[in-house]
Scaffold this motif. Structure first.
Motif, PDB file in Angstrom:
ATOM      1  N   VAL A 106       0.828  -1.202   0.000  1.00 33.87           N
ATOM      2  CA  VAL A 106       0.000   0.000   0.000  1.00 33.87           C
ATOM      3  C   VAL A 106       0.864   1.254   0.000  1.00 33.87           C
ATOM      4  O   VAL A 106       1.812   1.371   0.788  1.00 33.87           O
ATOM      5  CB  VAL A 106      -0.940   0.006   1.219  1.00 33.87           C
ATOM      6  CG1 VAL A 106      -1.766   1.286   1.257  1.00 33.87           C
ATOM      7  CG2 VAL A 106      -1.850  -1.222   1.191  1.00 33.87           C
ATOM      8  N   GLU A 110      -3.005   9.328   0.642  1.00 37.86           N
ATOM      9  CA  GLU A 110      -4.322   9.421   0.014  1.00 37.86           C
ATOM     10  C   GLU A 110      -4.207  10.294  -1.239  1.00 37.86           C
ATOM     11  O   GLU A 110      -3.625  11.382  -1.190  1.00 37.86           O
ATOM     12  CB  GLU A 110      -5.331  10.067   0.971  1.00 37.86           C
ATOM     13  CG  GLU A 110      -5.469   9.370   2.306  1.00 37.86           C
ATOM     14  CD  GLU A 110      -6.390   8.179   2.240  1.00 37.86           C
ATOM     15  OE1 GLU A 110      -6.763   7.772   1.128  1.00 37.86           O
ATOM     16  OE2 GLU A 110      -6.746   7.655   3.311  1.00 37.86           O
ATOM     17  N   CYS A 111      -4.751   9.822  -2.347  1.00 39.14           N
ATOM     18  CA  CYS A 111      -4.683  10.565  -3.608  1.00 39.14           C
ATOM     19  C   CYS A 111      -6.029  11.258  -3.839  1.00 39.14           C
ATOM     20  O   CYS A 111      -6.980  10.639  -4.328  1.00 39.14           O
ATOM     21  CB  CYS A 111      -4.350   9.621  -4.755  1.00 39.14           C
ATOM     22  SG  CYS A 111      -2.667   8.933  -4.623  1.00 39.14           S
ATOM     23  N   LYS A 156      -2.402   9.407   5.213  1.00 37.83           N
ATOM     24  CA  LYS A 156      -3.404   8.435   5.622  1.00 37.83           C
ATOM     25  C   LYS A 156      -3.458   8.366   7.137  1.00 37.83           C
ATOM     26  O   LYS A 156      -2.432   8.338   7.798  1.00 37.83           O
ATOM     27  CB  LYS A 156      -3.071   7.049   5.074  1.00 37.83           C
ATOM     28  CG  LYS A 156      -3.230   6.935   3.564  1.00 37.83           C
ATOM     29  CD  LYS A 156      -2.574   5.679   3.020  1.00 37.83           C
ATOM     30  CE  LYS A 156      -3.156   4.416   3.601  1.00 37.83           C
ATOM     31  NZ  LYS A 156      -4.536   4.180   3.152  1.00 37.83           N
ATOM     32  N   ASP A 162      -7.316  12.749   8.204  1.00 38.39           N
ATOM     33  CA  ASP A 162      -6.235  12.813   7.238  1.00 38.39           C
ATOM     34  C   ASP A 162      -5.771  14.268   7.118  1.00 38.39           C
ATOM     35  O   ASP A 162      -6.574  15.194   7.195  1.00 38.39           O
ATOM     36  CB  ASP A 162      -6.705  12.314   5.871  1.00 38.39           C
ATOM     37  CG  ASP A 162      -7.120  10.853   5.899  1.00 38.39           C
ATOM     38  OD1 ASP A 162      -6.689  10.141   6.812  1.00 38.39           O
ATOM     39  OD2 ASP A 162      -7.887  10.442   5.016  1.00 38.39           O
ATOM     40  N   LYS A 208     -11.382  10.560  -3.226  1.00 35.27           N
ATOM     41  CA  LYS A 208     -10.126  10.101  -2.638  1.00 35.27           C
ATOM     42  C   LYS A 208      -9.847   8.690  -3.132  1.00 35.27           C
ATOM     43  O   LYS A 208     -10.674   7.790  -2.973  1.00 35.27           O
ATOM     44  CB  LYS A 208     -10.247  10.122  -1.114  1.00 35.27           C
ATOM     45  CG  LYS A 208      -9.066   9.550  -0.364  1.00 35.27           C
ATOM     46  CD  LYS A 208      -9.274   9.645   1.138  1.00 35.27           C
ATOM     47  CE  LYS A 208     -10.371   8.719   1.613  1.00 35.27           C
ATOM     48  NZ  LYS A 208     -10.551   8.724   3.082  1.00 35.27           N
ATOM     49  N   GLU A 210      -7.046   5.334  -3.229  1.00 35.48           N
ATOM     50  CA  GLU A 210      -5.886   4.700  -2.617  1.00 35.48           C
ATOM     51  C   GLU A 210      -5.281   3.740  -3.633  1.00 35.48           C
ATOM     52  O   GLU A 210      -5.989   3.113  -4.427  1.00 35.48           O
ATOM     53  CB  GLU A 210      -6.276   3.945  -1.345  1.00 35.48           C
ATOM     54  CG  GLU A 210      -6.694   4.857  -0.205  1.00 35.48           C
ATOM     55  CD  GLU A 210      -6.722   4.117   1.129  1.00 35.48           C
ATOM     56  OE1 GLU A 210      -5.777   3.350   1.398  1.00 35.48           O
ATOM     57  OE2 GLU A 210      -7.681   4.325   1.878  1.00 35.48           O
ATOM     58  N   ASP A 222      -8.910  -0.488  -2.202  1.00 37.19           N
ATOM     59  CA  ASP A 222      -9.844  -0.006  -1.192  1.00 37.19           C
ATOM     60  C   ASP A 222     -11.208   0.274  -1.829  1.00 37.19           C
ATOM     61  O   ASP A 222     -11.705  -0.529  -2.600  1.00 37.19           O
ATOM     62  CB  ASP A 222      -9.285   1.220  -0.481  1.00 37.19           C
ATOM     63  CG  ASP A 222      -9.947   1.471   0.861  1.00 37.19           C
ATOM     64  OD1 ASP A 222      -9.850   0.590   1.734  1.00 37.19           O
ATOM     65  OD2 ASP A 222     -10.578   2.516   1.039  1.00 37.19           O
ATOM     66  N   SER A 229     -16.160   8.235   0.181  1.00 40.87           N
ATOM     67  CA  SER A 229     -14.850   8.725  -0.259  1.00 40.87           C
ATOM     68  C   SER A 229     -14.959   9.913  -1.205  1.00 40.87           C
ATOM     69  O   SER A 229     -13.940  10.415  -1.685  1.00 40.87           O
ATOM     70  CB  SER A 229     -14.072   7.600  -0.957  1.00 40.87           C
ATOM     71  OG  SER A 229     -14.707   7.218  -2.171  1.00 40.87           O
TER      72      SER A 229
END
Length: 294
Positions: A106, A110-111, A156, A162, A208, A210, A222, A229
């Protein structure tokens, strides 16, 4: 509708498990079992009251996107019986809310992609004209559509909130090349989702993602573009210049703000009408997005 599930279990299992805010993740070596519970969080607290059907909605929306988006992902199956489950596991309690997925390494960032100015981005813009270090034009309003989507990463957090970070800080944490690849891929996936959602009358204001890696390949993991999200707004009711109606926990947040809760202690239980209206919103989001009945 099935009973509310606040925590999953696998019989008398010794299978390693990690409990997130909503998901319980069981470790089966090269595969993981993701179980989306009906837990709901707000203001960085997991509430004592669950939302019936929520875990199933999140799972089915994520599966819908995994099947639709043109990007490698970790989804394998919803057939939990394909795993070596312990004796006395209640399969019925897992059905509809579970995904068997590939294990990945992982990426610890967080994108986040924003197409509209809202939430913490709007708060920062009012102070500095920027969002996560990205300079934006003057004169934007709350909920304004941005000239083009922007990538605004965050750290994260298993618990708590966050933290928004700049792209430069992300590069320091995980390396510039990987950060650049993640930015490009996140913007690409967001645009794919936005175009489809628009055809269903939904604005995806932000979302968001992942990602993980398998042998250097970036893998979407995820949940994907769910009401948890993302900010989903009804397109026909969008009005620039203020907050928007949304397909998520709006009723929960509004009730908590009016309840007298200090947001520094254990949160109160939700009343039945707030639970019911919130469940309806999650189901409405699923049906509107997928075009199928829940």
């Amino acid at each position: 509708m099935n009973p509310v599930v606040l925590q999953s279990e696998l019989g008398d299992s010794s299978v390693p498990v990690r409990h997130g805010k909503v998901r319980d993740v069981y470790d089966f070596g090269d595969r993981l079992l993701f179980v989306a519970t009906d837990r709901i969080s707000a203001f960085d607290y997991v509430l004592p009251t669950g939302i019936p059907g929520k875990g199933e909605v999140l799972t089915r929306i994520s599966q819908f996107w995994f099947d639709r988006l043109d990007v490698p992902n970790h989804f394998l199956s919803t057939d939990v019986s394909s795993l070596p489950l312990p004796d006395r596991t209640n399969l019925a309690a897992l059905q509809g809310r579970s995904m068997v997925v590939r294990r990945t390494d992982v990426v610890p960032v967080e994108c986040v992609v924003r197409g509209y100015l809202s939430g913490s981005g709007w708060a920062e813009y009012q102070k500095s004209g920027t969002v996560c270090g990205v300079q934006l034009p003057d004169g934007l309003k709350e909920s304004s559509k941005l000239p083009e989507p922007i990538f605004t990463p965050a750290t994260k957090a298993e618990e708590g909130h966050d933290e928004n970070i700049s792209f430069e800080r992300m590069s320091e944490l995980i390396g510039h090349d990987l950060s650049q690849r993640l930015r490009e891929l996140s913007l690409k996936v967001y645009q794919q989702g936005v175009e489809y959602a628009r055809s269903r009358g939904i604005i995806v204001a932000d979302t968001k993602f992942e990602f993980g890696q398998i042998d250097g390949e970036l893998i979407l993991i995820d949940e994907v573009m769910t009401p948890d999200s993302s900010r989903f707004w009804p397109q026909d009711q969008y009005r620039e210049g203020g907050s928007q109606l949304s397909f998520d926990k709006q009723f929960v947040r509004d009730w908590l703000l009016s309840s007298g809760w200090d947001r520094n202690s254990a949160p109160p239980s939700l009343p039945d009408d707030v639970v019911a209206r919130t469940a309806e919103k999650y189901i409405e989001a699923f049906e509107k997005l997928t075009g199928t009945k829940f």
